[in-house]
Design a protein around this motif. Structure first.
Motif, PDB file in Angstrom:
ATOM      1  N   SER B 388       0.833  -1.155  -0.069  1.00 47.47           N
ATOM      2  CA  SER B 388      -0.032   0.001  -0.092  1.00 47.47           C
ATOM      3  C   SER B 388       0.899   1.330  -0.058  1.00 47.47           C
ATOM      4  O   SER B 388       0.456   2.279  -0.491  1.00 47.47           O
ATOM      5  CB  SER B 388      -1.126   0.051   1.082  1.00 47.47           C
ATOM      6  N   GLY B 392       0.380   4.008  -5.177  1.00 51.50           N
ATOM      7  CA  GLY B 392       0.263   5.059  -6.086  1.00 51.50           C
ATOM      8  C   GLY B 392       1.517   5.299  -7.146  1.00 51.50           C
ATOM      9  O   GLY B 392       1.398   6.155  -7.985  1.00 51.50           O
ATOM     10  N   LEU B 393       2.559   4.400  -7.284  1.00 48.44           N
ATOM     11  CA  LEU B 393       3.763   4.481  -7.786  1.00 48.44           C
ATOM     12  C   LEU B 393       3.896   3.438  -8.837  1.00 48.44           C
ATOM     13  O   LEU B 393       4.687   3.485  -9.737  1.00 48.44           O
ATOM     14  CB  LEU B 393       4.879   4.431  -6.816  1.00 48.44           C
ATOM     15  N   ARG B 395       3.751   1.052 -11.797  1.00 48.61           N
ATOM     16  CA  ARG B 395       3.433   1.309 -13.376  1.00 48.61           C
ATOM     17  C   ARG B 395       4.046   0.221 -14.128  1.00 48.61           C
ATOM     18  O   ARG B 395       4.708  -0.912 -13.511  1.00 48.61           O
ATOM     19  CB  ARG B 395       4.375   2.500 -13.712  1.00 48.61           C
TER      20      ARG B 395
END
Lengths: 126, 890
Positions: B388, B392-393, B395
């Motif tokens: 978690s 957001g990172l 890719r």
């Protein structure tokens, strides 16, 4: 304390055996006794130039590391390789199997500046 | 009860009795006699009034609450990690481990020596090098030491360039630059792929993985270096090495790094254990402590510190380094982390971190381990990172394969045995039980100040808001720490009588080094950079000349007179002779002979008259606190050993802390840092990797000062002096004290003379026999051969001092009674195995051997091994785990 008659001595406790222009160098019985058990000897490289009175080797016990000064100037033409695995030779036989290195003297006249056996014995109070 | 009454050993009633023995009417009379009137402090120190333990803890808690603990992605050599609770509680928070001294007396130090041997083996295995030392202060100074080794190994004087890859951690680059400058070494920083070798280069420093996470293939570059007779030094990461090809397999000559992420908290910069590994041919040039295997008098394997003749306390200005401490407590923690997880566990941790990093992927087109580049950001993950955290990172990006490690590591039994908590707990406790620490008895080491390390002082060290901050976190997230630094600096400046303080140096030796660089910079700014002569009394500790040489100075010894004081005539002559080039005098006060020298102010004046600065070694500051101040006496700089005078525990041989305090005119030059803005207006370069050194142990000293207050500190100093004089007087008939000052009083320590002992009995025999009585020997044969230097500190009670004196008097009786070399001293220490052996041939009884004093019946501390054979160990050097086990199986 053993001070062989056929050798010359430096005040810093090295002995010299002169044969022609070759000088064999070691440390005296007195020196090995003061240093106690020798555990390591760092010798100069063959071919290196040494200068009388300048440090050129190190003898270590567990308690002390002592610089060895070249008693005469010249080129190192041999070192005692046995000391790398059996440094105790310096304790057991300081004037024989415990020799350190051989120098081809550039100025054998420097021998005259060294101490005679009697003078060295007096120097160490023996 | 006030904290001071807990910290100070003797009660008021005890003090009355002790004063009678010493022969003075009051404590103040003793101090008036022992301390020269001309240097006495005329008004009390301006320090806050004492707080109770509870009050001080609450105040610090409130202060530290202003630190913001966040998930760190900074990396750069510091990574959050999980300290296994079994290690945290039983080592980091356990006085049995943290109050032990440096293992100079191996018979009562086998536990931590074994843990350190494990550390060496762990480093050797992971780096694939031949030999590793028992830790250094931090990664940056370890890299600087690597440079020194390469410099010492160079074949020719014309080689004077050291190349540093620009992908090394920035603090490493700057510390290396600081250390290179006074040695005349030219540092070239650049891209290794562009670097053109020439014959001036004696070494290179590379980072693997690099600070941006990239893993370069350094093999061709190192080949080039070797072709140009330059050594290759590689800074690396132990966790990464569980997965990737180790530096020893691509030609590295020296490998350094930090073992921090093996279970040691970041602590806003430290303390952590750095490591240093090299090839066999360079082992005698290695800096720092080295544990080796030898045998004891019974022929059993026993561990000890090996090759000590390389070190500064013997080699002085010719030592391999000025380093005189390790980071034992932290090295022990790291090695235990490896013992607990084992090779498979470590690999699992590493793989998990790497897999998380792969979910982000790097913009750099090279393999990476745990650190990736995303745009202009570098993101470093660690053991604590969760899915978690990086949600957001994530890719879609394929990651290049790692240069995989194929060789096995940590194959020794110890790394494959203790993976459950019970097994681990018992292993830790087994080792702890072999070591004598302050939890057993006083450790009366001269100049080492083994005083109480109070639990309240230690408690904050493991608070998350103290332990879990990254040293390069924004200062706005560390406001609690900033407040602590400000207060501590103010207090230390007041205590020393100086204007400014740098908390950066990580040890006394580093303090000396930093202080001398500051002095050099001062001279340079005044247009006198040629001032390079450092006067050092022959009585000085060997670290002084070693530090001076590292700071680019030339050492000129100053003679001491028969009373052990600096020979003022010789000082004047040498100062005059070198007036044009005089940089500094290094002086210890009270002297290393344990005496308040009367001439100290004159000494300082002579040096100043000839343009020099006075560096005061703070080793004996415990005798000055609240009574006099280095700044008032006339010194310009001093270092403080926070691990001596200010209660940071010795940790079994580190951590230490050696901040420096300086007079107004030197404040501009206090060390800076490349990442965090600090130091003077015109700072010298950093001397440590972290801006405030080992920040997380500074609360210990803060707590001590806060709880003692001005009155408590001054009282402690007076009692420290009383305790030393009490021992000197009680033992005078048996073992005379060698040096005394005014009124025949010593300062805070006394040197007991054993040179008149019966022929055949040595001071070493006495030291070893003390172990049978349950004591750690005082400092042996320093500063004078054939003596013991005793420093009881203020924290020992009258009962403990009496017990020690009784032991010494009893040993004196044993010496008198002995008729041959077969006596209880020569055979000491006696192990349980020796006592219960079927055969007992000695002329004294087993009872006398093992229970020579009544208290040994109540609590017997058994030395783990008989007397260790130092000679055998140095002639047959073995510094790894496996041969020990092999030996034991014979």
């Amino acid at each position: 304390m053993n001070v062989p008659k056929n050798l010359k001595y430096a005040k810093s406790h090295e002995w010299v055996l002169a044969q022609g222009d070759t000088a064999t160098v070691g440390i005296t019985d007195h020196a090995q006794h003061e240093l106690t058990d020798i555990v390591y000897v760092e010798l100069p490289a063959s071919g290196a130039d040494v200068t009388a009175g300048k440090e050129c080797a190190v003898v270590e016990s567990v308690k002390a590391a002592s610089d060895i000064y070249a008693p005469v100037s010249g080129e190192i033409i041999g070192v005692n390789d046995a000391l790398s695995s059996t440094p105790e030779l310096v304790n057991d036989d300081p004037f024989g199997k415990g020799w350190l290195f051989k120098v081809r003297m550039s100025d054998p006249g420097q021998l005259d500046a060294l101490l005679s056996p009697d003078d060295y014995a007096q120097h160490i109070g023996a | 009860m006030s904290f001071a009454a807990r910290h100070i050993g003797p009660s008021p009633a005890d003090i009355e009795q002790m004063l009678r023995v010493v022969g003075v009417a009051s404590l103040d009379e003793l101090i008036d006699q022992a301390v020269p009137a001309g240097i006495r402090l005329r008004e009390p120190l301006k320090l806050p009034a004492a707080a109770t333990e509870a009050e001080a803890l609450a105040e610090l808690k409130t202060m530290m609450a202003r630190n913001k603990v966040t998930r760190s992605f900074i990396g750069m050599g510091y990574y959050d990690c999980i300290t296994p609770p079994v290690i945290q509680r039983n080592i980091l928070e356990n006085p049995g481990w943290y109050t032990a001294y440096t293992p100079y007396q191996p018979e009562i130090s086998q536990g931590r020596l074994e843990a350190l041997l494990n550390f060496q083996q762990m480093v050797m295995d992971l780096t694939a090098m031949d030999i590793a030392n028992a830790s250094l202060l931090d990664e940056a100074t370890a890299a600087a030491e690597a440079m020194h080794l390469a410099e010492a190994a160079r074949g020719s004087e014309t080689k004077h360039v050291f190349f540093v890859s620009d992908t090394c951690h920035p603090q490493t680059i700057e510390v290396v630059k600081t250390r290179a400058k006074p040695r005349g070494v030219e540092i070239v920083v650049g891209d290794h792929r562009q670097f053109q070798f020439d014959d001036r280069v004696f070494g290179v420093l590379l980072q693997y993985p690099a600070t941006d996470g990239a893993i370069h293939d350094f093999e061709p570059f190192i080949k080039l270096a070797h072709e140009h007779k330059a050594l290759a030094c590689v800074a690396t990461d132990l966790l990464a090495l569980t997965l990737i090809k180790p530096p020893g397999e691509f030609g590295a000559d020296v490998v350094v790094g930090s073992a921090q992420r093996f279970g040691v908290p970041m602590g806003y910069g430290g303390p952590h254990a750095a490591f240093f590994a090299t090839r066999d041919e360079f082992k005698r040039m290695m800096p720092g402590r080295l544990v080796g295997v030898s045998k004891d008098a019974q022929g059993r394997p026993a561990l000890r510190l090996a090759l000590q003749t390389r070190e500064q306390h013997i080699r002085r200005d010719k030592a391999t380094s000025n380093i005189c401490t390790a980071q034992v407590l932290l090295a022990v923690m790291s090695s235990m982390y490896a013992v607990y997880h084992g090779p498979a566990g470590l690999k699992r941790i590493a793989q998990r971190v790497h897999d998380l990093a792969c979910k982000i992927g790097s913009d750099v087109d090279l393999p990476f381990f745990d650190t990736v580049r995303v745009g202009d950001r570098i993101i470093a993950l660690d053991e604590t990172t969760t899915e978690s955290d990086i949600a957001g990172l994530v890719r879609e990006k394929t990651s290049p394969p790692l240069p995989a490690r194929t060789s096995p590591f940590l194959t020794a039994k110890v790394f494959n045995s203790y993976h459950t908590e019970h097994e681990m707990l018992r292993y830790i406790k087994r080792l702890e039980a072999k070591d004598l620490s302050l939890t057993t008895s006083m450790i009366p080491l001269g100049s080492c100040t083994m005083k109480l390390n109070a639990t309240a002082e230690m408690t904050p060290v493991s608070w998350p808001e103290v332990a879990k901050l990254h040293p390069f976190a924004p200062v706005t997230q560390a406001l609690g720490y900033q407040e602590l630094f400000r207060q501590l600096e103010t207090w230390l400046a007041e205590i020393t009588g100086f204007a400014a303080v740098s908390l950066q140096p990580n040890a006394g030796s580093q303090g000396e080094y930093a202080g001398l660089l500051v002095i050099h910079e001062y001279h340079a700014q005044r247009g006198e950079p040629h001032r390079d002569i450092c006067l050092i009394p022959t009585s000085a500790h060997g670290t002084n000349p070693a530090s001076a040489v590292m700071a680019g100075m030339k050492v000129v010894p100053v003679a001491c007179d028969e009373a052990g004081n600096v020979d003022l005539g010789d000082l004047r002559a040498k100062a005059q002779l070198h007036a044009a080039n005089l940089a500094a005098l290094m002086v210890t006060y009270p002297s290393t002979h344990g005496v308040f020298e009367e001439g100290i102010q004159e000494i300082c004046e002579i040096v100043h008259q000839h343009g020099g600065q006075v560096y005061m070694d703070g080793a004996n500051l415990n005798a000055q606190l609240g009574l006099c101040r280095p700044g008032d006496i006339g010194a310009d700089v001093c270092h403080l050993n926070l691990h001596k005078t200010f209660c940071i525990p010795h940790g079994g041989g580190g951590p230490g802390m050696g901040p420096i305090a300086v007079a107004e005119h030197l404040a501009d030059f206090l060390p800076g840092h490349p990442i965090v803005n600090l130091g003077g207006e015109n700072p010298i370069g950093p001397v440590s990797a972290a801006p405030w050194g080992s920040a997380s142990i500074l609360p210990i000293s803060w707590m001590f000062i806060r709880m003692m207050g001005e009155a408590g500190l001054t009282e402690a100093t007076k009692v420290a002096i009383l305790n030393a004089n009490y021992i000197a007087k009680r033992l005078a008939k048996h073992f005379p004290t060698l040096y005394a000052g005014h009124g025949d009083f010593v300062a805070h320590e006394c040197i007991l003379d054993f040179r008149t002992l019966k022929a055949g009995v040595t001071v070493e025999d006495v030291a070893k026999r003390l172990m049978d009585y349950g004591f750690h020997a005082p400092t042996m044969s320093w500063p004078v051969a054939g003596t013991l230097m005793v420093e009881p500190t203020e924290s020992e009670s009258k009962a403990e001092l009496d017990r020690f004196c009784d032991a010494m008097i009893s040993i004196h009786g044993e010496i008198q009674a002995s008729k041959s070399d077969d006596n209880p001293l020569k055979n000491a220490p006696h192990t349980a195995q020796m006592i219960v052996a079927d055969k007992w041939t000695h002329p004294y009884s087993r009872e006398q051997a093992a229970f020579p004093a009544p208290w040994t019946r109540e609590h017997k501390f058994w030395p783990a091994v008989a007397r260790v054979d130092n000679v055998y160990g140095d002639r047959n050097l073995v510094c790894s785990c496996a041969p020990l086990e092999a030996y034991a199986e014979v």
